[in-house]
Every structure is written in C-alpha cells, then in structure tokens.
Design an enzyme around this catalytic site. Structure first.
Site, PDB file in Angstrom:
ATOM      1  N   ALA A  45     -41.445 -32.889  14.616  1.00 57.77           N
ATOM      2  CA  ALA A  45     -42.109 -33.724  15.614  1.00 57.77           C
ATOM      3  C   ALA A  45     -43.607 -33.435  15.530  1.00 57.77           C
ATOM      4  O   ALA A  45     -44.012 -32.385  15.036  1.00 57.77           O
ATOM      5  CB  ALA A  45     -41.591 -33.367  17.003  1.00 57.77           C
ATOM      6  N   GLY A  58     -37.636 -31.678  13.791  1.00 55.94           N
ATOM      7  CA  GLY A  58     -37.214 -33.078  13.840  1.00 55.94           C
ATOM      8  C   GLY A  58     -37.025 -33.663  12.460  1.00 55.94           C
ATOM      9  O   GLY A  58     -36.238 -34.589  12.257  1.00 55.94           O
ATOM     10  N   GLU A 103     -33.635 -32.803  11.573  1.00 54.07           N
ATOM     11  CA  GLU A 103     -32.731 -33.566  12.451  1.00 54.07           C
ATOM     12  C   GLU A 103     -32.594 -35.008  11.960  1.00 54.07           C
ATOM     13  O   GLU A 103     -31.503 -35.583  11.964  1.00 54.07           O
ATOM     14  CB  GLU A 103     -33.230 -33.500  13.886  1.00 54.07           C
ATOM     15  N   GLU A 138     -38.051 -24.630  15.972  1.00 54.29           N
ATOM     16  CA  GLU A 138     -38.470 -24.939  17.338  1.00 54.29           C
ATOM     17  C   GLU A 138     -38.638 -23.705  18.225  1.00 54.29           C
ATOM     18  O   GLU A 138     -39.534 -23.640  19.049  1.00 54.29           O
ATOM     19  CB  GLU A 138     -37.482 -25.903  17.990  1.00 54.29           C
TER      20      GLU A 138
HETATM   21  N1  T1G Z   1     -47.172 -31.650  13.877  1.00 53.70           N
HETATM   22  C1  T1G Z   1     -48.483 -31.961  13.695  1.00 53.70           C
HETATM   23  N2  T1G Z   1     -49.298 -31.350  12.791  1.00 53.70           N
HETATM   24  C2  T1G Z   1     -48.739 -30.380  12.039  1.00 53.70           C
HETATM   25  C3  T1G Z   1     -47.380 -29.997  12.156  1.00 53.70           C
HETATM   26  C4  T1G Z   1     -46.586 -30.689  13.118  1.00 53.70           C
HETATM   27  N3  T1G Z   1     -45.289 -30.402  13.297  1.00 53.70           N
HETATM   28  N4  T1G Z   1     -47.155 -29.005  11.250  1.00 53.70           N
HETATM   29  C5  T1G Z   1     -48.308 -28.779  10.610  1.00 53.70           C
HETATM   30  N5  T1G Z   1     -49.259 -29.600  11.085  1.00 53.70           N
HETATM   31  C6  T1G Z   1     -50.652 -29.672  10.622  1.00 53.70           C
HETATM   32  C7  T1G Z   1     -51.389 -28.359  10.819  1.00 53.70           C
HETATM   33  O1  T1G Z   1     -51.922 -28.293  12.133  1.00 53.70           O
HETATM   34  C8  T1G Z   1     -52.467 -28.487   9.759  1.00 53.70           C
HETATM   35  O2  T1G Z   1     -53.428 -29.387  10.278  1.00 53.70           O
HETATM   36  C9  T1G Z   1     -51.774 -29.207   8.623  1.00 53.70           C
HETATM   37  O3  T1G Z   1     -50.643 -29.881   9.210  1.00 53.70           O
HETATM   38  C10 T1G Z   1     -51.292 -28.274   7.545  1.00 53.70           C
HETATM   39  O4  T1G Z   1     -50.507 -27.275   8.199  1.00 53.70           O
HETATM   40  C11 T1G Z   1     -37.710 -32.700  18.143  1.00 53.70           C
HETATM   41  C12 T1G Z   1     -39.475 -30.965  18.918  1.00 53.70           C
HETATM   42  C13 T1G Z   1     -45.009 -27.690   7.466  1.00 53.70           C
HETATM   43  C14 T1G Z   1     -44.597 -25.369   6.595  1.00 53.70           C
HETATM   44  O5  T1G Z   1     -42.769 -26.207  13.753  1.00 53.70           O
HETATM   45  O6  T1G Z   1     -44.459 -24.766   9.596  1.00 53.70           O
HETATM   46  O7  T1G Z   1     -39.727 -30.937  15.533  1.00 53.70           O
HETATM   47  O8  T1G Z   1     -55.413 -27.861  10.253  1.00 53.70           O
HETATM   48  O9  T1G Z   1     -51.805 -25.303   7.320  1.00 53.70           O
HETATM   49  O10 T1G Z   1     -49.311 -23.888   5.253  1.00 53.70           O
HETATM   50  O11 T1G Z   1     -36.510 -30.838  17.497  1.00 53.70           O
HETATM   51  O12 T1G Z   1     -47.355 -26.557   8.796  1.00 53.70           O
HETATM   52  O13 T1G Z   1     -54.933 -29.390   8.302  1.00 53.70           O
HETATM   53  O14 T1G Z   1     -55.656 -30.365  10.535  1.00 53.70           O
HETATM   54  O15 T1G Z   1     -49.456 -25.015   8.303  1.00 53.70           O
HETATM   55  O16 T1G Z   1     -48.699 -26.012   3.940  1.00 53.70           O
HETATM   56  C15 T1G Z   1     -41.127 -28.318  14.376  1.00 53.70           C
HETATM   57  C16 T1G Z   1     -44.722 -26.452  11.798  1.00 53.70           C
HETATM   58  C17 T1G Z   1     -41.929 -29.085  15.378  1.00 53.70           C
HETATM   59  C18 T1G Z   1     -43.365 -27.057  11.615  1.00 53.70           C
HETATM   60  C19 T1G Z   1     -46.750 -26.553   6.129  1.00 53.70           C
HETATM   61  N6  T1G Z   1     -41.889 -28.184  13.154  1.00 53.70           N
HETATM   62  N7  T1G Z   1     -45.495 -26.554  10.576  1.00 53.70           N
HETATM   63  O17 T1G Z   1     -47.441 -25.354   5.991  1.00 53.70           O
HETATM   64  O18 T1G Z   1     -49.820 -26.214   6.078  1.00 53.70           O
HETATM   65  S1  T1G Z   1     -41.041 -29.206  16.883  1.00 53.70           S
HETATM   66  C20 T1G Z   1     -42.659 -27.107  12.947  1.00 53.70           C
HETATM   67  C21 T1G Z   1     -45.305 -25.640   9.584  1.00 53.70           C
HETATM   68  C22 T1G Z   1     -39.793 -30.344  16.572  1.00 53.70           C
HETATM   69  C23 T1G Z   1     -37.728 -31.487  17.277  1.00 53.70           C
HETATM   70  C24 T1G Z   1     -38.807 -30.531  17.661  1.00 53.70           C
HETATM   71  C25 T1G Z   1     -46.255 -25.759   8.426  1.00 53.70           C
HETATM   72  C26 T1G Z   1     -45.632 -26.375   7.156  1.00 53.70           C
HETATM   73  P1  T1G Z   1     -54.973 -29.243   9.810  1.00 53.70           P
HETATM   74  P2  T1G Z   1     -50.414 -25.833   7.524  1.00 53.70           P
HETATM   75  P3  T1G Z   1     -48.839 -25.310   5.238  1.00 53.70           P
END
Ligand code: T1G
Ligand code: NAD
Length: 647
Positions: free
Chosen positions: A62, A101, A104, A124
């Site tokens: 998400a 997500g 999912e 999450e």
């Molecule tokens: N949403 C928006 N922006 C995101 C993002 C996300 N989920 N994940 C990363 N970014 C942005 C981050 O801020 C950065 O931005 C750029 O992408 C590169 O990130 C309904 C509710 C995917 C393994 O927790 O683990 O889904 O600084 O430096 O090292 O059940 O990002 O470049 O402007 O980390 O290559 C669950 C979190 C959400 C994944 C990539 N998902 N992200 O790593 O790049 S909750 C997460 C990561 C959810 C559902 C629920 C990592 C990555 P900027 P980065 P990276």
C-alpha cells in the site's frame, strides 16, 4: 502516463503497473486495476491475464504516504476480492519484492510466479499494523499456519525459492519472467484451474499451537502490539469462516492504523529512507569507491572489512605485524564462517569474501585505494602516525577516514596533506551487523568527501547520520547522559536491578547496568581517566569505584552485578552495595514507568542540546542513532519522537 496499462499477447492480456519508485498501490493504481478487471472480463478474446510491474520491483505494498489520510475507494481488500472473482484467471508475475498489499494482490490472483531472487512478504507489523487486505486469511490457505505465523508476525520476507517450497508461489523462473508467465498462463488454460485462494481449505491447528505461538511472538515483539494482534487475526482465520475472519482483520488494521505505535514506526520508516540522501548534498557527486583499505584488524577493523566485503568492495587489510595480521584475518574468517553457520552465506560466498581481502603490513599496497578507514588503537599518537603513512602511501584524492569514538577528528587530521579528503566514519560494533554509521566531517572536509561518505553508507546498507564534533558525537554523548542519569537514580537509593528492569519493560534489550557489565565498565573508565589525565575535570562516577575495585563486568565475574561462574545471569551484588554504601542514599522505591520516562527524558534533553549546538541536523537523526546504535525500541520512534519532538 497511465499507471496501469493493458496490452495483448494473443489470448492472454498483460496488465502492467508503472508507478515509480516501487509500484505502491496508490489510489490511481487501485482504480486502474479495478477497471482492468472490468474491461478484461468483458473482452471475449481474452482468456487469461498476466499482472506485471515495470521498474525494479513488483508492488511494494500500500502507498505509505496515504496512511495519514482517510482511506479512498477502491479499497484494497475489495480490489483483491475483485481480482480473485474475475472471470479470467490472473497470474501475478513477481520480480523484486511483492510486499504487503502487493503480495495480497498476488494472492488474489489464481497463480503466482516469480523470478529467482525475488521476495514475497507481509511487513505490515514493522509499520505497527497488520495486513489489511486478506494477508492473514489467504496466506494460511496457501502455506498453512506454521509458515503464515512466521511470515505475518515477523514481517520478514522470504525469497522465491522458499516461497515455492511453502506454496506461496507456484513457479520460479531463472529469467525472462514475462515470457515464462505468459507461457504459464497459456498452459494453465489447458488444465482445470485450482480453486480461488479464499475457498481453499484450512486445517485449524490445535489450541496448544496458539498458546505456544503467543509466547514466542510476545517475546520477539518486546512490547510492540501489532505482532500479537496479527496472531489473533491468524487464529480467527483458522477458526472462523473466511468472510468473518476478513472482517476481523480489516477492523484490526483500521484500529492499529491510527495507533501511536504505527505513527512512530512510520516516522522511523521515512527517517530511515531520508537519512542516506541528505538534502544539503543533493547534486554533489560522490567519488567512486572501487577499493578500500582498512588499517587495524581488531574488533572494529575486522568488522569494517567484513561489511566492505559484504558490499563487494575489495579490501586491503593492514596491521602492525604479521602476528597481528594473522589474528585479524582469523577474526574476519570467523565472521564469515558464522554467517555460513547461520545460513546467511554459502561456503562459496564466504570464500569469495575472504578472497577479496589482501592482508599485508606494507602500506604501499594502498597506492591505488579509493578509501582507507583507520581503526587502530584509540591513541592520538598512534592514529596520527598512521595518517602520516597514509598520506605518503595513498593517492592525494583517496578518502582517508578515522573510526575513532572519542578522539577529536580535527586533532587526528592536523597537518594532513589534502585534508579535504579526511572524514570521520564512526561504525558501531559489530561493524558488519550494526547499521548505524555516524559521519563526522572536520572543517576542511569537502562536500564531495562528505557525499562519498554517505554513498559508502548506501553501499554498505547502513543508516548514515551526520554528526558535528563533540565528545562522543551524537550516540555516545547521549549514552553518557543516560548512564550518568541512571547512576544519579542509584545515588538516590533506587535499586540497580529496578532501573534495568524498567528499561527492559520500556522495550530495550537490556538496562544500562546490565549493558555495561556485558560490554565492560573499563572502556568508559579508561576514556574518563584519559580525560582526567588531559586535565579535564571529570567527577568520579560509581562505575569508577567498581572498576578500581576490579569489577569490570562479566569478563571479571562481576561489575554492577555478580555472576556465577559460566552463568551470564546478573545477580544483585552485596559487594557492590558495600562498595557504594557511602555514596548511596537509603533505599528508595520508584515506579518502573517513572524510571523509564525520566531516563528517556534525559536522553531527549541531551538530544535537544545536540540540536541546539547543531551537532545533529534534525530530531529524526537522533532517533535513528538511538534505534540503530543502541537498540532503542523502534515502535516508540526514538527518544525524541517518544518525548513529543517532531522533525
Ligand atoms: N509506499 C510509498 N512509498 C514507498 C513504499 C510504500 N509502501 N515503499 C518504499 N517507498 C519509497 C521510499 O520512501 C523511497 O522513496 C523509495 O520508495 C525507495 O525506497 C494493505 C497496509 C520495497 C524493499 O512496508 O521495504 O501494504 O526516498 O529506499 O531500498 O496490507 O522500500 O526515493 O522518495 O526503501 O530498494 C507494506 C516498504 C506497506 C514495504 C525497496 N509495504 N518498502 O527498498 O528502496 S503496508 C512495505 C520497502 C501495506 C496492506 C498494508 C522497501 C523496498 P524516496 P527504498 P529499496
Ligand atoms: P582493537 O584493540 O580491537 O584493535 C586495534 C587494532 O589496531 C589492533 O589489532 C592493533 O594491532 C592495530 N594497530 C595498532 N596500531 C597499528 C598500526 N600502526 N598499524 C596497523 N594496525 C595497528 O580496537 P577496536 O575496538 O577495534 O577499536 C579501534 C578503533 O575503533 C578505536 O579508535 C576505537 O575507539 C574505535 N571504535 C571502537 C568501537 C568498539 O566498540 N570497540 C566502536 C566504534 C569505534
């Protein structure tokens, strides 16, 4: 440009998401997928659908930037159900990471295929929430409850090969993911389709399973709420119909989304991503880092060499003499062998890491090094002699860095040729494990050198934080305030064990006194004695009294606590009570929560002074230092966040 586009490969449609940087499920992406289901169901030419993502990764989850705002339709759980209910089977083609997500959505598809090296996960809980779009009800229907509990409550992703063995994905391909996914879809059309994930049967574990898991998850969570709530959702998925379990999960997600822990964890999430690219260095090109030297193969030098090798950087390790060099290489080999034992590295990878190290006592081997990191004894004379040799042996543009903890880097760099290339790189022990890297420029340090320090931090997957020059930089300066404040409570008669218990209850792995016994009281004692010898007025501490009595911690069988031989369990010490009797008021009680709040407030007060002196640029940097350098609980956001500082 549309974030969701559709192309045709014969009877199979390809739906492509293109929403940089990580294809997060923004409202536009959700709407695009929602509409794609409608249009493809209505297209009689289309018999199957492959879902792919452009760029470096499948859907990363998400859109975290939407979390602070009211949820917008189409809501993710509805979208996942819609994809699952599509008339044509969807095949998720996963590269990079399918997280939260993103996974999912993939579980809403009829099939999931991945390219080697891809990951799937439900992180999450690391954001203080639970999966909010069926993760806790669909995962067990693919992989069973043992695997689902691990995946959901740890938040740790699994690689494609493991995902295949668990049943989370149906096929893994070496390359050319889209072509293989198309072939997979066409082949699937020739056979009976498996049922949608939501109607696959689950085998409910017995109640004992959940009791055992609750104990394990509570221990690992150390006060974080989301993992235990996720476990409750999984139990619901075992014991209630799909729709009821899904509704319970959604309610839990919405409940946690507004929680203090979720807000704190989002703060840390964004702070961690901002740290490696500070705004003031935007547009400053770092120097190339193709090879490095490490001077000193002791505790830190070996760890630093290991972290450089983990990043694929060739290392020249230099020691005083062959004997010390052998010791250093043995330490380094032990680090990699430990990683092999833990399954983190293959034997071949460990050998490759060692093969990339040149061990020598000859500084001439550094003639082409791009970077040299000094990690020799914490003595100014020794360090300055090393930098004199480095100035003579290295290129004039080679970055020269010191790993000193307490010496003033300006004194180390005094008289150095080309001081613009000098910088402090303060790693934390063990340097190949701890992600924190304090980057300490001296006045002569150029922006390019500073930008290269941050580029090194990114290459090493560290959390780099810039620090100004003061005693202990950011982390050790706050540590000193924390320890002084804890000793002040002891002087007021608060029991040592109560203070440690209070900080463990707060979420730290251990309290200030247990930690000193583990690391050794003599390190800080020697630092204080050095300052006293240099003429500084350093008041006696209770720790001084103990060290002078030979009580240096676990390594001498006793420090703040006594330790039975071979036992690391701290025992309150009558000897310590006697030693400190004249310095401690009569016993007094203090509520553990009050102890923790007081000590965290002391940390934050020192943090505020650090901000006021511009030693740190922002409060979130101080939070990152405490979380990644000293084990402050992430779900509290750090001492600054926990005491109301924002920024
Ligand atoms: N949403 C928006 N922006 C995101 C993002 C996300 N989920 N994940 C990363 N970014 C942005 C981050 O801020 C950065 O931005 C750029 O992408 C590169 O990130 C309904 C509710 C995917 C393994 O927790 O683990 O889904 O600084 O430096 O090292 O059940 O990002 O470049 O402007 O980390 O290559 C669950 C979190 C959400 C994944 C990539 N998902 N992200 O790593 O790049 S909750 C997460 C990561 C959810 C559902 C629920 C990592 C990555 P900027 P980065 P990276
Ligand atoms: P250590 O005693 O374990 O290792 C120092 C090494 O330097 C020894 O192996 C020694 O042989 C070598 N050495 C000494 N003089 C040398 C020379 N002229 N040329 C080459 N090698 C030489 O010490 P350590 O704990 O690794 O600390 C090293 C530095 O890192 C210190 O400045 C310390 O303040 C800093 N540091 C230590 C920690 C920690 O927790 N130990 C954390 C961060 C930073």
């Amino acid at each position: 440009m549309s974030v969701v586009s559709i192309t045709r490969e014969g009877e199979v449609a390809v739906v492509t998401i293109d929403n940089p940087p990580v294809n997060a499920l923004s409202q536009a992406v959700r709407q695009g997928l929602w509409d794609a289901v409608s249009s493809l169901d209505a297209d009689p030419q289309v018999r199957a659908v492959v879902l792919v993502c452009a760029g470096r990764t499948f859907i990363a989850g998400a859109d975290v930037t939407e979390f602070g705002k009211p949820p917008q339709a189409p809501h993710l759980p509805d979208l996942v159900d819609r994809i699952e209910g599509a008339q044509k089977p969807w095949v998720a083609a996963i590269h990079g990471s399918a997280l939260g997500g993103g996974f999912e959505v993939a579980m809403g598809c009829r099939f999931r295929v991945a390219v080697e090296g891809a990951s799937v996960g439900l992180p999450e809980v690391s954001l203080g929430i639970v999966p909010g779009a069926s993760g806790t009800v669909r995962t067990p229907r693919l992989a069973g409850f043992e695997a689902a509990v691990e995946l959901v409550t740890s938040g740790k992703p699994v690689k494609a090969a493991k995902a295949l063995s668990l049943g989370l994905v149906d096929a893994v391909f070496a390359d050319d993911l889209q072509a293989h996914a198309l072939a997979y879809a066409r082949d699937a059309l020739t056979r009976d389709l498996p049922p949608p994930v939501s109607v696959r049967p689950v085998t409910a574990p017995d109640p004992g399973f959940w009791d055992e898991k609750r104990k394990a998850v509570a221990k690992a969570a150390k006060g974080a709420e989301a993992p235990l709530r996720a476990l409750d959702c999984l139990r619901k998925a075992a014991e209630a119909p799909f729709a009821e379990a899904l509704a319970h999960e959604r309610q839990t997600f919405l409940d946690l989304r507004g929680s203090d822990q979720a807000a704190a964890l989002r703060h840390v999430f964004f702070a961690e991503r901002a740290a490696p690219r500070p705004a003031h260095l935007k547009g400053v090109d770092p120097l190339p880092l193709r090879s490095a030297g490490v001077i000193g193969g002791g505790t830190m030098g070996a760890g630093i060499a290991a972290t450089l090798r983990d990043a694929g950087i060739p290392v020249t390790l230099i020691e005083r003499d062959d004997e010390a060099l052998k010791r250093g290489m043995a330490t380094l080999r032990a680090i990699f062998e430990g990683a092999v034992k833990r399954g983190k590295l293959t034997e071949a990878q460990a050998q490759d890491r060692m093969a990339g190290v040149t061990a020598t006592t000859d500084y001439a081997a550094l003639s082409d090094a791009d970077l040299v990191i000094e990690a020799v004894f914490e003595e100014i004379g020794v360090k300055r002699a090393v930098f004199d040799q480095l100035a003579a042996a290295c290129r004039p543009d080679a970055l020269l860095a010191t790993n000193t903890s307490y010496l003033d880097p300006r004194l180390i760099a005094e008289g150095l040729q080309n001081p613009e290339r000098f910088i402090g790189l303060h790693f934390f022990s063990p340097a190949n494990v701890m992600r924190l890297l304090e980057i300490v420029p001296v006045p002569e340090t150029s922006d390019r050198t500073l930008a290269t320090g941050f580029a090194l931090g990114r290459m090493l997957n560290k959390i780099p934080v810039q620090s100004g020059i003061c005693e202990g930089f950011i982390g050790n300066r706050i540590l000193k305030r924390y320890r002084t404040s804890a000793e002040a409570l002891v002087r007021k008669g608060i029991a040592i064990a109560d203070i440690d218990a209070a900080m463990r209850d707060y979420g730290l792995a251990m309290g200030p006194f247990e930690a000193q016994d583990l690391g050794g009281l003599d390190i800080a004692y020697l630092q204080r004695e050095g300052a006293r010898a240099a003429g500084q007025d350093v008041p006696e501490t209770l720790g001084d009294v103990l060290v002078r009595a030979g009580r240096k911690g676990q390594k001498t069988g006793g420090g703040w606590y006594d330790y039975a031989p071979g036992d690391r369990k701290p025992q309150p010490s009558a000897a310590v009570a006697d030693l400190l009797a004249e310095r401690i008021a009569s016993p007094a009680a203090m509520d553990r929560d009050a102890i923790a709040r007081h000590l965290v407030a002391e940390m934050a007060a020192e943090g505020q002074a650090i901000l006021d002196e511009s030693i740190a640029a922002k409060a979130s940097d101080i939070d990152l230092v405490e979380i990644h350098g000293y084990g402050f609980p992430r779900w509290r956001g750090g001492p600054m966040w926990a005491t109301g500082h924002r920024g």
